[in-house]
Design an enzyme around this catalytic site. Structure first.
Site, PDB file in Angstrom:
ATOM      1  N   TRP A  58       0.848  -1.202   0.000  1.00 40.39           N
ATOM      2  CA  TRP A  58       0.000   0.000   0.000  1.00 40.39           C
ATOM      3  C   TRP A  58       0.884   1.252   0.000  1.00 40.39           C
ATOM      4  O   TRP A  58       1.840   1.332   0.792  1.00 40.39           O
ATOM      5  CB  TRP A  58      -0.901  -0.053   1.251  1.00 40.39           C
ATOM      6  CG  TRP A  58      -1.745   1.158   1.466  1.00 40.39           C
ATOM      7  CD1 TRP A  58      -2.462   1.833   0.513  1.00 40.39           C
ATOM      8  CD2 TRP A  58      -1.974   1.847   2.691  1.00 40.39           C
ATOM      9  NE1 TRP A  58      -3.132   2.883   1.079  1.00 40.39           N
ATOM     10  CE2 TRP A  58      -2.841   2.911   2.414  1.00 40.39           C
ATOM     11  CE3 TRP A  58      -1.534   1.652   4.001  1.00 40.39           C
ATOM     12  CZ2 TRP A  58      -3.274   3.798   3.399  1.00 40.39           C
ATOM     13  CZ3 TRP A  58      -1.970   2.517   4.986  1.00 40.39           C
ATOM     14  CH2 TRP A  58      -2.837   3.575   4.688  1.00 40.39           C
ATOM     15  N   ASP A  67      -0.795  -5.906   9.422  1.00 42.13           N
ATOM     16  CA  ASP A  67      -1.700  -4.807   9.099  1.00 42.13           C
ATOM     17  C   ASP A  67      -3.050  -5.389   8.694  1.00 42.13           C
ATOM     18  O   ASP A  67      -3.172  -6.026   7.651  1.00 42.13           O
ATOM     19  CB  ASP A  67      -1.097  -3.959   7.963  1.00 42.13           C
ATOM     20  CG  ASP A  67      -1.936  -2.715   7.706  1.00 42.13           C
ATOM     21  OD1 ASP A  67      -2.910  -2.491   8.450  1.00 42.13           O
ATOM     22  OD2 ASP A  67      -1.624  -1.968   6.755  1.00 42.13           O
ATOM     23  N   LYS A  83     -12.971   0.299   6.648  1.00 38.29           N
ATOM     24  CA  LYS A  83     -13.624  -0.410   5.542  1.00 38.29           C
ATOM     25  C   LYS A  83     -14.738  -1.315   6.049  1.00 38.29           C
ATOM     26  O   LYS A  83     -15.841  -1.290   5.524  1.00 38.29           O
ATOM     27  CB  LYS A  83     -12.611  -1.257   4.773  1.00 38.29           C
ATOM     28  CG  LYS A  83     -11.229  -0.672   4.681  1.00 38.29           C
ATOM     29  CD  LYS A  83     -11.096   0.422   3.657  1.00 38.29           C
ATOM     30  CE  LYS A  83      -9.753   1.110   3.833  1.00 38.29           C
ATOM     31  NZ  LYS A  83      -9.325   1.915   2.732  1.00 38.29           N
TER      32      LYS A  83
HETATM   33  C1  LMR Z   1      -6.579   2.930  -0.328  1.00 39.86           C
HETATM   34  O1  LMR Z   1      -5.667   2.102  -0.307  1.00 39.86           O
HETATM   35  O2  LMR Z   1      -6.990   3.473  -1.360  1.00 39.86           O
HETATM   36  C2  LMR Z   1      -7.276   3.291   0.963  1.00 39.86           C
HETATM   37  O3  LMR Z   1      -6.714   2.580   2.006  1.00 39.86           O
HETATM   38  C3  LMR Z   1      -7.349   4.748   1.202  1.00 39.86           C
HETATM   39  C4  LMR Z   1      -6.048   5.367   1.588  1.00 39.86           C
HETATM   40  O4  LMR Z   1      -6.015   6.036   2.615  1.00 39.86           O
HETATM   41  O5  LMR Z   1      -5.048   5.210   0.886  1.00 39.86           O
END
Ligand code: LMR
Length: 394
Positions: free
Chosen positions: A130, A209, A244
């Site tokens: 991420w 996570d 979420k």
């Molecule tokens: C995402 O991955 O799009 C979400 O978790 C929102 C974010 O805060 O990045």
């Protein structure tokens, strides 16, 4: 002094959100930011949340501070949801939880805790991961490295283990608990076992996570891997988000769980967590956590949550297989069949940056530059349009 600052580019995900909002095209499709969307493209307030919010407001008699650790009843319920009612074989004595401003707050406080305990620690994150993991963990000053994780629709488990085998004892391994962001490719239970053995052998600490509990299979199965890890290793950290699975995005509801070797170490770790929280934001916001705690404690609300969660999960699964079959029909091959096998909201489509740009500029279809798409943005109404555009631009 601000003359010394250059203007920064916006964050990739938040920048894409703004671009999408500014696009006047009626055909536009948002497959960018990771929020759940219903069949009409809305991100709804869950029914259980509406009902819990009313009872919270009715019962609330003060807005005075709660505590640096937030609500005790929320923290206890989080521990049970994540680690199981008995907290595993070694019991609850070595587990401590602090409510945080979202999962991001938990990741940042966790990173600061690692730095306070062992400043030279390297954190190993999956490649890809991420986008916000790197700034969240890196800005604490910890060193970051990457382990290979994904290729052509599958987890590169052997490569992952091979790399982590070379990590220094004491290093931290950041692992997505379920519904890996951005790939949608999760570890199988036997891979979780293999990872647990490696963590023990190499004396590595897992930082798990958990942002999508319930989006993969169900509330229990989605945490089976992390329960195994947390029950087996001497120390672990878990960052939890309720953005979420309760749809509480803007309320910033999360928690940091620490698992320690002994009760006194657990208390010491928690004292640092609370001091870190105090030095960054003092205390977490209460409103969302009060709603979550109300849902966790009330049998009817909890049941309604479980059903709504199943509905969200089914919608994502349905859209995954619908898009995969529309793509198969248009490409006459199985290139995108992996979309139906993966889990959670995200998959990497696996097309070039130029194709991603063409999808955005020519077709008003928005996804991240690495071709991460949010499958919850697909609807029966737009799936043919999206599949047609992908087949044309891939
Ligand atoms: C995402 O991955 O799009 C979400 O978790 C929102 C974010 O805060 O990045």
């Amino acid at each position: 002094m601000f003359q010394h600052l250059d203007r920064l580019n916006p964050d990739a995900i938040l920048g894409l959100m703004a671009q999408f909002r500014a696009d006047p095209s009626p055909q536009k499709v948002d497959l960018g930011v990771g929020v759940f969307r219903d069949l009409s493209g809305n991100t709804p307030v869950l029914e259980c949340v509406r009902r819990a919010e009313q009872s919270v407001l009715k019962a609330q008699s003060t807005k005075s501070y709660v505590a640096a650790a937030g609500r005790a009843e929320f923290n206890e319920a989080v521990e049970a949801l994540v680690l199981g009612a008995s907290h595993g074989a070694r019991g609850a004595r070595r587990v401590r939880t602090a409510q945080t401003p979202g999962g991001c707050g938990a990741l940042r406080v966790g990173a600061e805790l690692i730095r306070a305990a062992a400043p030279k620690t390297t954190v190993h994150a999956s490649d890809p991961t991420w986008g916000n993991h790197v700034p969240l963990l890196g800005s604490s000053g910890l060193r970051l490295e990457r382990y290979p994780y994904y290729k052509s629709g599958e987890v590169r488990f052997e490569d992952m283990l091979e790399r982590l085998n070379r990590a220094a004892p004491g290093d931290v391994v950041l692992v997505h608990a379920c519904c890996h962001n951005p790939t949608g490719a999760d570890l199988s239970m036997s891979q979780w076992k293999g990872l647990t053995e490696l963590l023990l052998q190499r004396q590595l600490t897992p930082f798990l996570d958990l942002a999508y509990q319930g989006f993969g299979s169900n509330l229990d199965e989605d945490v089976a891997g992390i329960r195994l890890v947390a029950d087996s290793v001497p120390e672990a950290l878990v960052a939890v988000s309720y953005s979420k699975n309760l749809g509480l995005y803007r309320e910033r509801v999360g928690a940091l769980i620490t698992v320690s070797d002994t009760e006194s170490r657990a208390d010491a770790a928690q004292s640092h967590v609370l001091q870190i929280a105090r030095s960054i934001y003092s205390m977490p916001p209460d409103h969302g956590a009060a709603i979550a705690a109300c849902i966790f404690a009330d049998q009817a609300l909890r049941q309604s949550w479980i059903e709504e969660l199943a509905g969200m999960r089914k919608r994502i699964v349905d859209m995954r297989s619908l898009l995969a079959s529309e793509l198969r029909a248009r490409t006459a091959d199985g290139t995108f069949d992996f979309l139906a096998r993966q889990r959670g909201m995200f998959s990497l489509l696996g097309v070039s940056g130029a194709a991603v740009e063409a999808l955005r500029t020519r077709h008003h279809i928005y996804m991240l530059g690495d071709s991460r798409m949010n499958l919850a943005g697909i609807t029966p109404g737009n799936v043919a349009y999206v599949a047609e555009a992908i087949a044309a631009e891939r």
